[in-house]
Design an enzyme around this catalytic site. Structure first.
Site, PDB file in Angstrom:
ATOM      1  N   HIS A 282       7.970  15.276 -24.402  1.00 25.62           N
ATOM      2  CA  HIS A 282       9.380  15.653 -24.619  1.00 25.62           C
ATOM      3  C   HIS A 282       9.695  15.711 -26.117  1.00 25.62           C
ATOM      4  CE1 HIS A 282      10.116  13.413 -20.588  1.00 25.62           C
ATOM      5  NE2 HIS A 282      10.263  14.695 -20.319  1.00 25.62           N
TER       6      HIS A 282
ATOM      7  N   LYS B 297      18.941  10.758  -6.989  1.00 24.64           N
ATOM      8  CA  LYS B 297      17.573  10.572  -7.481  1.00 24.64           C
ATOM      9  C   LYS B 297      17.401   9.127  -7.920  1.00 24.64           C
ATOM     10  CE  LYS B 297      14.329  13.021 -10.458  1.00 24.64           C
ATOM     11  NZ  LYS B 297      14.158  14.141 -11.373  1.00 24.64           N
TER      12      LYS B 297
ATOM     13  N   ARG C 171       4.148  23.301 -18.935  1.00 31.49           N
ATOM     14  CA  ARG C 171       2.807  22.729 -19.031  1.00 31.49           C
ATOM     15  C   ARG C 171       1.797  23.546 -18.242  1.00 31.49           C
ATOM     16  NH1 ARG C 171       5.337  17.127 -17.331  1.00 31.49           N
ATOM     17  NH2 ARG C 171       6.594  18.718 -16.314  1.00 31.49           N
TER      18      ARG C 171
ATOM     19  N   SER D 173       6.445  11.759 -17.392  1.00 32.63           N
ATOM     20  CA  SER D 173       7.111  10.468 -17.193  1.00 32.63           C
ATOM     21  C   SER D 173       6.563   9.738 -15.975  1.00 32.63           C
ATOM     22  CB  SER D 173       8.620  10.670 -17.022  1.00 32.63           C
ATOM     23  OG  SER D 173       9.155  11.281 -18.153  1.00 32.63           O
TER      24      SER D 173
HETATM   25  P1  ADP Z   1      12.791  16.936 -14.794  1.00 35.01           P
HETATM   26  O1  ADP Z   1      13.239  15.757 -14.001  1.00 35.01           O
HETATM   27  O2  ADP Z   1      13.792  18.044 -14.903  1.00 35.01           O
HETATM   28  O3  ADP Z   1      11.378  17.424 -14.514  1.00 35.01           O
HETATM   29  P2  ADP Z   1      11.677  15.724 -17.120  1.00 35.01           P
HETATM   30  O4  ADP Z   1      12.351  14.611 -17.824  1.00 35.01           O
HETATM   31  O5  ADP Z   1      10.440  15.386 -16.385  1.00 35.01           O
HETATM   32  O6  ADP Z   1      12.769  16.369 -16.242  1.00 35.01           O
HETATM   33  O7  ADP Z   1      11.332  16.882 -18.128  1.00 35.01           O
HETATM   34  C1  ADP Z   1      12.298  17.557 -18.893  1.00 35.01           C
HETATM   35  C2  ADP Z   1      11.669  18.762 -19.557  1.00 35.01           C
HETATM   36  O8  ADP Z   1      10.602  18.357 -20.381  1.00 35.01           O
HETATM   37  C3  ADP Z   1      11.071  19.784 -18.592  1.00 35.01           C
HETATM   38  O9  ADP Z   1      11.320  21.085 -19.100  1.00 35.01           O
HETATM   39  C4  ADP Z   1       9.611  19.505 -18.642  1.00 35.01           C
HETATM   40  O10 ADP Z   1       8.836  20.671 -18.373  1.00 35.01           O
HETATM   41  C5  ADP Z   1       9.447  19.099 -20.080  1.00 35.01           C
HETATM   42  N1  ADP Z   1       8.263  18.258 -20.270  1.00 35.01           N
HETATM   43  C6  ADP Z   1       7.973  17.111 -19.632  1.00 35.01           C
HETATM   44  N2  ADP Z   1       6.790  16.607 -20.058  1.00 35.01           N
HETATM   45  C7  ADP Z   1       6.317  17.468 -20.982  1.00 35.01           C
HETATM   46  C8  ADP Z   1       5.124  17.540 -21.787  1.00 35.01           C
HETATM   47  N3  ADP Z   1       4.171  16.615 -21.691  1.00 35.01           N
HETATM   48  N4  ADP Z   1       4.986  18.573 -22.637  1.00 35.01           N
HETATM   49  C9  ADP Z   1       5.950  19.508 -22.706  1.00 35.01           C
HETATM   50  N5  ADP Z   1       7.088  19.534 -21.974  1.00 35.01           N
HETATM   51  C10 ADP Z   1       7.275  18.521 -21.124  1.00 35.01           C
END
Ligand code: ADP
Length: 152
Positions: free
Chosen positions: A18, A42, A91, A129
């Site tokens: 992120h 959620k 990703r 995450s």
């Molecule tokens: P959600 O619950 O919407 O999936 P996340 O918190 O998991 O939210 O992710 C938010 C954003 O960050 C999404 O666009 C996701 O694709 C991006 N993201 C998560 N992990 C990575 C990573 N390792 N590299 C690049 N983008 C990421």
């Protein structure tokens, strides 16, 4: 007009993946609002307060990045804060399929919005995450996957 992007997600917790997307996006937009979803349906691992706090700490020295909580539709939040861009990270092809439908529907309900995708850097592709949460649940060390400001 100021280019404001909303980066929506759960950030449960924020990872280096992120962080990397946000650091790259500050070169494209005037302002990034990291929007932490407060979705009661959620079940989250970390509280909304904790998730917000960590992001605030990580970007404490970056004026162009702010953090907000929101509930409801992402496009409604974008309208409220005058953002014309939604930022998302890509990703894998699975991410693409998931994002494609959301992006297309968002565009239909709010035609002024553009979803902008940044491809993840290769070293961040496997990080998410849920992997961090799994490591923590089993008593492992997840510190290499999160910014140093995130202390468990
Ligand atoms: P959600 O619950 O919407 O999936 P996340 O918190 O998991 O939210 O992710 C938010 C954003 O960050 C999404 O666009 C996701 O694709 C991006 N993201 C998560 N992990 C990575 C990573 N390792 N590299 C690049 N983008 C990421």
């Amino acid at each position: 007009m100021e280019k404001i992007a909303v980066f929506p997600g759960s950030f449960d917790p924020i990872t280096v993946g992120h962080q990397s997307i946000i650091n790259r996006a500050v070169n494209i937009f005037d302002k990034i609002i990291v929007a932490v979803g407060d979705n009661s349906e959620k079940e989250n691992f970390f509280s909304i307060e904790q998730r917000l706090k960590w992001i605030e700490l990580v970007f404490a020295n970056e004026d162009r990045v702010s953090v907000s909580r929101y509930s409801g539709l992402t496009v409604d939040f974008c309208k409220k804060v005058n953002a014309r861009f939604i930022l998302r990270g890509l990703r894998t092809s699975a991410d693409f399929e998931f994002e494609r439908s959301i992006g297309q529907v968002n565009k239909q309900i709010y035609p002024e919005i553009e979803t902008v995708f940044l491809l993840t850097t290769p070293e961040h592709t496997p990080i998410n995450s849920s992997i961090v949460r799994d490591i923590l649940k089993h008593g492992g060390d997840a510190s290499m996957f999160v910014p140093p400001e995130v202390e468990f």
